[in-house]
Structures are given as C-alpha cells and as structure tokens.
Design a protein around this motif. Structure first.
Motif, PDB file in Angstrom:
ATOM      1  N   HIS A 125       0.825  -1.201   0.000  1.00  0.00           N
ATOM      2  CA  HIS A 125       0.000   0.000   0.000  1.00  0.00           C
ATOM      3  C   HIS A 125       0.868   1.264   0.000  1.00  0.00           C
ATOM      4  O   HIS A 125       0.540   2.267  -0.673  1.00  0.00           O
ATOM      5  N   VAL A 126       1.980   1.260   0.730  1.00  0.00           N
ATOM      6  CA  VAL A 126       2.856   2.427   0.765  1.00  0.00           C
ATOM      7  C   VAL A 126       3.495   2.661  -0.597  1.00  0.00           C
ATOM      8  O   VAL A 126       3.550   3.803  -1.108  1.00  0.00           O
ATOM      9  N   ILE A 127       3.974   1.570  -1.229  1.00  0.00           N
ATOM     10  CA  ILE A 127       4.585   1.717  -2.554  1.00  0.00           C
ATOM     11  C   ILE A 127       3.557   2.194  -3.573  1.00  0.00           C
ATOM     12  O   ILE A 127       3.827   3.071  -4.409  1.00  0.00           O
ATOM     13  N   GLY A 128       2.344   1.627  -3.513  1.00  0.00           N
ATOM     14  CA  GLY A 128       1.293   2.059  -4.433  1.00  0.00           C
ATOM     15  C   GLY A 128       0.927   3.515  -4.240  1.00  0.00           C
ATOM     16  O   GLY A 128       0.664   4.243  -5.213  1.00  0.00           O
ATOM     17  N   PHE A 129       0.886   3.969  -2.975  1.00  0.00           N
ATOM     18  CA  PHE A 129       0.560   5.377  -2.706  1.00  0.00           C
ATOM     19  C   PHE A 129       1.639   6.314  -3.277  1.00  0.00           C
ATOM     20  O   PHE A 129       1.330   7.361  -3.873  1.00  0.00           O
ATOM     21  N   LEU A 130       2.909   5.962  -3.091  1.00  0.00           N
ATOM     22  CA  LEU A 130       3.988   6.796  -3.624  1.00  0.00           C
ATOM     23  C   LEU A 130       3.955   6.852  -5.147  1.00  0.00           C
ATOM     24  O   LEU A 130       4.154   7.918  -5.762  1.00  0.00           O
ATOM     25  N   LEU A 131       3.686   5.677  -5.773  1.00  0.00           N
ATOM     26  CA  LEU A 131       3.625   5.657  -7.240  1.00  0.00           C
ATOM     27  C   LEU A 131       2.468   6.507  -7.748  1.00  0.00           C
ATOM     28  O   LEU A 131       2.601   7.233  -8.746  1.00  0.00           O
ATOM     29  N   LEU A 132       1.325   6.415  -7.091  1.00  0.00           N
ATOM     30  CA  LEU A 132       0.193   7.231  -7.528  1.00  0.00           C
ATOM     31  C   LEU A 132       0.463   8.720  -7.277  1.00  0.00           C
ATOM     32  O   LEU A 132      -0.002   9.587  -8.041  1.00  0.00           O
ATOM     33  N   PHE A 185      -4.216  -3.290  -6.253  1.00  0.00           N
ATOM     34  CA  PHE A 185      -5.100  -4.352  -6.732  1.00  0.00           C
ATOM     35  C   PHE A 185      -4.702  -5.721  -6.192  1.00  0.00           C
ATOM     36  O   PHE A 185      -5.569  -6.550  -5.880  1.00  0.00           O
ATOM     37  N   MET A 186      -3.391  -5.994  -6.066  1.00  0.00           N
ATOM     38  CA  MET A 186      -2.942  -7.321  -5.629  1.00  0.00           C
ATOM     39  C   MET A 186      -3.404  -7.670  -4.211  1.00  0.00           C
ATOM     40  O   MET A 186      -3.910  -8.774  -3.984  1.00  0.00           O
ATOM     41  N   PRO A 187      -3.292  -6.807  -3.198  1.00  0.00           N
ATOM     42  CA  PRO A 187      -3.850  -7.160  -1.880  1.00  0.00           C
ATOM     43  C   PRO A 187      -5.365  -7.345  -1.904  1.00  0.00           C
ATOM     44  O   PRO A 187      -5.902  -8.228  -1.209  1.00  0.00           O
ATOM     45  N   ALA A 188      -6.071  -6.520  -2.725  1.00  0.00           N
ATOM     46  CA  ALA A 188      -7.520  -6.683  -2.813  1.00  0.00           C
ATOM     47  C   ALA A 188      -7.886  -8.013  -3.448  1.00  0.00           C
ATOM     48  O   ALA A 188      -8.835  -8.692  -3.025  1.00  0.00           O
ATOM     49  N   TRP A 233      -9.895 -13.579  -3.003  1.00  0.00           N
ATOM     50  CA  TRP A 233      -9.711 -15.011  -3.244  1.00  0.00           C
ATOM     51  C   TRP A 233      -9.768 -15.793  -1.935  1.00  0.00           C
ATOM     52  O   TRP A 233     -10.350 -16.878  -1.875  1.00  0.00           O
ATOM     53  N   THR A 234      -9.188 -15.249  -0.883  1.00  0.00           N
ATOM     54  CA  THR A 234      -9.230 -15.926   0.412  1.00  0.00           C
ATOM     55  C   THR A 234     -10.663 -16.046   0.934  1.00  0.00           C
ATOM     56  O   THR A 234     -11.047 -17.064   1.505  1.00  0.00           O
ATOM     57  N   GLY A 235     -11.453 -15.022   0.743  1.00  0.00           N
ATOM     58  CA  GLY A 235     -12.834 -15.067   1.224  1.00  0.00           C
ATOM     59  C   GLY A 235     -13.744 -15.965   0.413  1.00  0.00           C
ATOM     60  O   GLY A 235     -14.769 -16.425   0.921  1.00  0.00           O
ATOM     61  N   ASN A 236     -13.414 -16.205  -0.860  1.00  0.00           N
ATOM     62  CA  ASN A 236     -14.279 -17.014  -1.728  1.00  0.00           C
ATOM     63  C   ASN A 236     -13.673 -18.355  -2.109  1.00  0.00           C
ATOM     64  O   ASN A 236     -14.216 -19.056  -2.974  1.00  0.00           O
ATOM     65  N   MET A 237     -12.573 -18.732  -1.455  1.00  0.00           N
ATOM     66  CA  MET A 237     -11.909 -19.979  -1.826  1.00  0.00           C
ATOM     67  C   MET A 237     -12.773 -21.195  -1.530  1.00  0.00           C
ATOM     68  O   MET A 237     -12.770 -22.173  -2.277  1.00  0.00           O
ATOM     69  N   ARG A 238     -13.537 -21.145  -0.433  1.00  0.00           N
ATOM     70  CA  ARG A 238     -14.361 -22.309  -0.073  1.00  0.00           C
ATOM     71  C   ARG A 238     -15.503 -22.553  -1.044  1.00  0.00           C
ATOM     72  O   ARG A 238     -16.143 -23.600  -0.993  1.00  0.00           O
ATOM     73  N   ARG A 239     -15.782 -21.597  -1.940  1.00  0.00           N
ATOM     74  CA  ARG A 239     -16.826 -21.801  -2.938  1.00  0.00           C
ATOM     75  C   ARG A 239     -16.359 -22.730  -4.050  1.00  0.00           C
ATOM     76  O   ARG A 239     -17.170 -23.424  -4.667  1.00  0.00           O
ATOM     77  N   TRP A 240     -15.052 -22.745  -4.334  1.00  0.00           N
ATOM     78  CA  TRP A 240     -14.532 -23.545  -5.440  1.00  0.00           C
ATOM     79  C   TRP A 240     -13.667 -24.715  -4.998  1.00  0.00           C
ATOM     80  O   TRP A 240     -13.390 -25.602  -5.787  1.00  0.00           O
ATOM     81  N   ILE A 283     -10.520 -28.157   9.425  1.00  0.00           N
ATOM     82  CA  ILE A 283      -9.163 -28.311   8.929  1.00  0.00           C
ATOM     83  C   ILE A 283      -8.704 -26.960   8.387  1.00  0.00           C
ATOM     84  O   ILE A 283      -9.432 -26.314   7.633  1.00  0.00           O
ATOM     85  N   GLN A 284      -7.513 -26.550   8.777  1.00  0.00           N
ATOM     86  CA  GLN A 284      -6.947 -25.297   8.293  1.00  0.00           C
ATOM     87  C   GLN A 284      -6.217 -25.538   6.972  1.00  0.00           C
ATOM     88  O   GLN A 284      -5.419 -26.464   6.856  1.00  0.00           O
ATOM     89  N   THR A 285      -6.511 -24.700   5.980  1.00  0.00           N
ATOM     90  CA  THR A 285      -5.892 -24.794   4.663  1.00  0.00           C
ATOM     91  C   THR A 285      -4.979 -23.599   4.443  1.00  0.00           C
ATOM     92  O   THR A 285      -5.385 -22.447   4.638  1.00  0.00           O
ATOM     93  N   GLU A 286      -3.744 -23.876   4.055  1.00  0.00           N
ATOM     94  CA  GLU A 286      -2.762 -22.834   3.772  1.00  0.00           C
ATOM     95  C   GLU A 286      -2.320 -22.986   2.318  1.00  0.00           C
ATOM     96  O   GLU A 286      -1.660 -23.962   1.963  1.00  0.00           O
ATOM     97  N   SER A 287      -2.694 -22.043   1.475  1.00  0.00           N
ATOM     98  CA  SER A 287      -2.318 -22.081   0.063  1.00  0.00           C
ATOM     99  C   SER A 287      -1.004 -21.338  -0.153  1.00  0.00           C
ATOM    100  O   SER A 287      -0.444 -20.745   0.765  1.00  0.00           O
ATOM    101  N   LEU A 288      -0.511 -21.366  -1.397  1.00  0.00           N
ATOM    102  CA  LEU A 288       0.745 -20.683  -1.727  1.00  0.00           C
ATOM    103  C   LEU A 288       0.600 -19.193  -1.450  1.00  0.00           C
ATOM    104  O   LEU A 288      -0.279 -18.532  -2.020  1.00  0.00           O
ATOM    105  N   PRO A 289       1.424 -18.614  -0.561  1.00  0.00           N
ATOM    106  CA  PRO A 289       1.220 -17.206  -0.174  1.00  0.00           C
ATOM    107  C   PRO A 289       1.581 -16.249  -1.306  1.00  0.00           C
ATOM    108  O   PRO A 289       2.505 -16.479  -2.081  1.00  0.00           O
ATOM    109  N   LEU A 290       0.841 -15.159  -1.380  1.00  0.00           N
ATOM    110  CA  LEU A 290       1.116 -14.116  -2.359  1.00  0.00           C
ATOM    111  C   LEU A 290       2.134 -13.115  -1.831  1.00  0.00           C
ATOM    112  O   LEU A 290       2.969 -12.616  -2.578  1.00  0.00           O
ATOM    113  N   PHE A 291       2.092 -12.844  -0.529  1.00  0.00           N
ATOM    114  CA  PHE A 291       2.992 -11.866   0.067  1.00  0.00           C
ATOM    115  C   PHE A 291       4.089 -12.597   0.837  1.00  0.00           C
ATOM    116  O   PHE A 291       3.984 -12.823   2.041  1.00  0.00           O
TER     117      PHE A 291
END
Length: 397
Positions: A8-15, A35-38, A43-50, A143-151
């Motif tokens: 968010h800090v990098i995005g703010f400076l670029l904008l 956009f990437m954090p959003a 995806w985290t909130g809707n992962m259980r749908r798919w 069961i806790q699911t941990e997917s490939l992290p983005l950050f």
C-alpha cells in the motif's frame, strides 16, 4: 509493517508521482500494488466456494491399537491451480499418524500437515492411517488450509468445516477365570426367595391386582371376561446382575494421590464384564458413582442384547472429566430393593464404609461379589451370609 502494508505504501507513492508527472505507466503500476492485496483478500474469502474437502474412513468405532484408514480428497473447481496447498489438523496426543508429510507434538496435541498439489479443475487424494492408543472420542471439527502465499511468507489460514468422530472403546481388562456354577453372584438354582419371572415365556393369566404393570395386562383376555387380567410368566433362575462401578476422584488433595490409572482400570474391568455378559446372554444393570444429567449417579437399565452392550461400551468410552459421587447412596438404593438382588461391585478401594454396606446387603438377603481392581490383576471375592457369621472367600486371583 507487513508485506501488505508495504504494498500500500509503494502504491501510494507511485500514484503520488503519477499525479504530478501525469505518467499513465505510474498510474497503472500504482494501481497494481493496490489491486494485488484486494485480489488476495477476495480469493481468500471465496476460496471455499470452489475448493471442496472430503473425509472418509473405513470404520468409526474401534478398539485401542486398531489402525483406521482415512482418505482425504480435495476438489479444485476453479480455473486457477493451487500448488503447495497445505492441510493442517490437530488430534489428541495419544493418536499416532502415518502417511503425513509432517507430524509433531504441541501442547498435548498431535499436529498433522499434508501437502496437496491441486491443478485447475482437478482433484487430489491422500491416505492417512490413524492409530488411537486410549479410549475416548477423537473429534475433528475443521481443517486449516494454507495455500501458496502471495505476500512472501505471510500465509493465510482458511478453515474448512469438517464433521468427523472416532469412538474408541475401552480395552477389556483380563478377568480371572469365572465358573458359572460356583462363582456367579446371581446363583444357579430357583428358590422361593429368588423367584423372578421371565417375560419371554407366558404360562397363563390371572386376575388383575393393584400394582401390576400396565404393559403386562392381557387385553384379549380382558375383553373376553370383562375384567382386567394380567399375564403370568415362567419363573427363571437367572435374575439380572447389578453391576456397580466405583470410580475415585481424579485427584485427592489430602492424600496427594492421582487416581487416573486406577479409574481407567475400573472402566476396563466394567467393559470386560459387559463383554462377558454379552457372550453368556446375561442381563445386567450398570451403576457408576459419577454424575449423569443432573442425577447423583449413572444408571443404565437392565438389558442383555447387542444394542444394550454397544450402549454400555459407548457410555464407558465417553466418560471423561467426570464428577465423582459417593458410593454409599447407590448401595443404599440397592439395599432398599424389595427383591433379592445379585450385586457385583467393582472397586479399587475396600474401606470400612463399603464393608459395612456389604454387611447390610447380606443381612437383607442379597448376594454380593466384589471384584477388586486395586492391583494389576483383578481378584474376585464372594461374600456369603449365614445365621452364625459372615464368611468371605477368595474365589479367583
């Protein structure tokens, strides 16, 4: 700051630079960092749908040391691949697990981790072998699911609800050799003092007497004669046992004594008696000195079938963190019974109060046998009463 805040800090400076320079490239690059954090949060909130999780096992009721084969399946219905997806679940510390990628002990729990590589629109499957070593219930609610992290290494755990329970029966304790004709507490012959009726065989009817049970009324005979008639059954020489289990407090502060091992031995002995009664088709009531649903003691009504045996074994398996109660009220209730009872007491401690209660039971005509489980090997003793004195004999060791 975490990685998301850095984005968010990098995005703010670029904008901010794009605002003064008017560069469309900086506008797009700064918007991408927002956009990437959003997108990750969406995806985290809707992962259980798919992504769906299935859990199947070959058996749900086992004895200790019995391996249970479990199949875990994950279905990816999305158009995005999910490489390096980890499943994390916790089990009691007495359960050993085979077939997992990582198994460790933490805070008296067994932590299990599985890696699942899910291509897009496909499924993955893993097999585990669970081996419980103690009685009780093994629950898994999620069961806790941990997917490939983005950050970087900041993983986000997504809980998947799961309903799984494994009932582990208590292991029956080896009993001393019990001969039916000389050591059964219920006797082997029919007498006037121990006349009981077997509801399986009917031998006639008689006029109704106030106090007869309504379910024993013969309505066909009542309709023919115009007066209430009660069924008369054949007499039996095998009345039901009254098995009494004496459980001690888990910890006694005055004596600074832990009784967990002794109580487990008592529960295992009760399970062995249930198996014995099931094999010999003997009916029995079960009493235990623990609270049950607001009552001062546990009571399982008489029965002798398979369902009765399974219900007793289930109750014994589920006894955990119980609140003990005195044994005297149970023996007093049996003492006040109008019929001559056959009582088998399973106890790890024979003190003066229990000896006096046994003496009162004998004076009232009841037959009493005590199964002492204070040592590793159970000892069966039978108490007999006579007009001169009371004699205690050791039957088996």
């Amino acid at each position: 700051m975490n990685t998301k805040q850095n984005f968010h800090v990098i995005g703010f400076l670029l904008l901010l630079f794009a605002l003064f320079s008017g560069s469309w490239f900086l506008w797009l690059l700064g918007g991408l960092f927002f956009f990437m954090p959003a997108a990750q949060s969406w995806w985290t909130g809707n992962m259980r749908r798919w992504v769906k999780l299935e859990w199947t096992c070959d058996q749900n009721r086992v004895m200790p040391e019995t391996p249970v084969h479990v199949t875990v399946r994950m279905h990816n219905r999305s158009w995005l691949p999910l490489p390096a997806t980890w499943l994390r679940l916790t089990l009691p510390d007495h359960v050993t697990v085979e077939g997992a990628d990582e198994v460790r002990q933490s805070h008296q729990r067994t932590v299990v981790r599985l890696r699942m590589d899910l291509p897009w629109r496909q499924s993955a499957e893993r097999t585990l072998i669970l081996t419980p070593h103690k009685r009780g219930m093994v629950w898994i609610s999620e069961i806790q699911t941990e997917s490939l992290p983005l950050f970087a290494d900041e993983t986000s755990a997504i809980p998947f609800p799961l309903s799984f329970s494994l009932l582990v029966y208590p292991l029956p304790l080896p009993l001393p050799a019990i001969s039916l004709h000389d050591s059964e507490p219920d006797g082997s012959r029919l007498s006037r003092q121990r006349r009981q009726e077997d509801a399986t065989f009917q031998r006639g009817v008689r006029p109704y007497i106030p106090g007869d049970r309504l379910k024993h009324i013969n309505w066909k005979a009542t309709a023919k004669t115009g007066a209430l008639a009660t069924r008369v059954f054949e007499h039996t020489a095998r009345p039901d046992w009254r098995i009494v289990g004496h459980l001690l407090p888990s910890y006694e502060p005055l004596q600074q004594r832990h009784n967990v091992t002794v109580n487990e031995r008592t529960i295992s002995c009760l399970a062995a008696l249930s198996v014995l009664c099931r094999k010999r088709s003997l009916g029995y009531d079960l009493y235990m000195s623990v609270k049950q649903r607001g009552r001062d003691h546990f009571h399982q009504p008489a029965g002798s079938g398979k369902n009765h045996h399974l219900h007793v074994m289930t109750q014994l398996a589920q006894i955990n963190h119980f609140v003990t109660t005195p044994l005297a009220p149970i023996l007093r209730r049996l003492e006040e019974s109008p019929s001559r009872e056959a009582i088998l007491l399973v106890t790890p401690r024979l003190d003066e109060g229990i000896e006096e209660a046994i003496g009162r039971l004998l004076r009232r005509g009841h037959q009493v046998a005590v199964l002492d489980v204070s040592e590793e090997q159970a000892v069966l003793r039978r108490y007999e009463s006579s007009r001169i004195a009371r004699e205690r004999r050791e039957i088996a060791r």
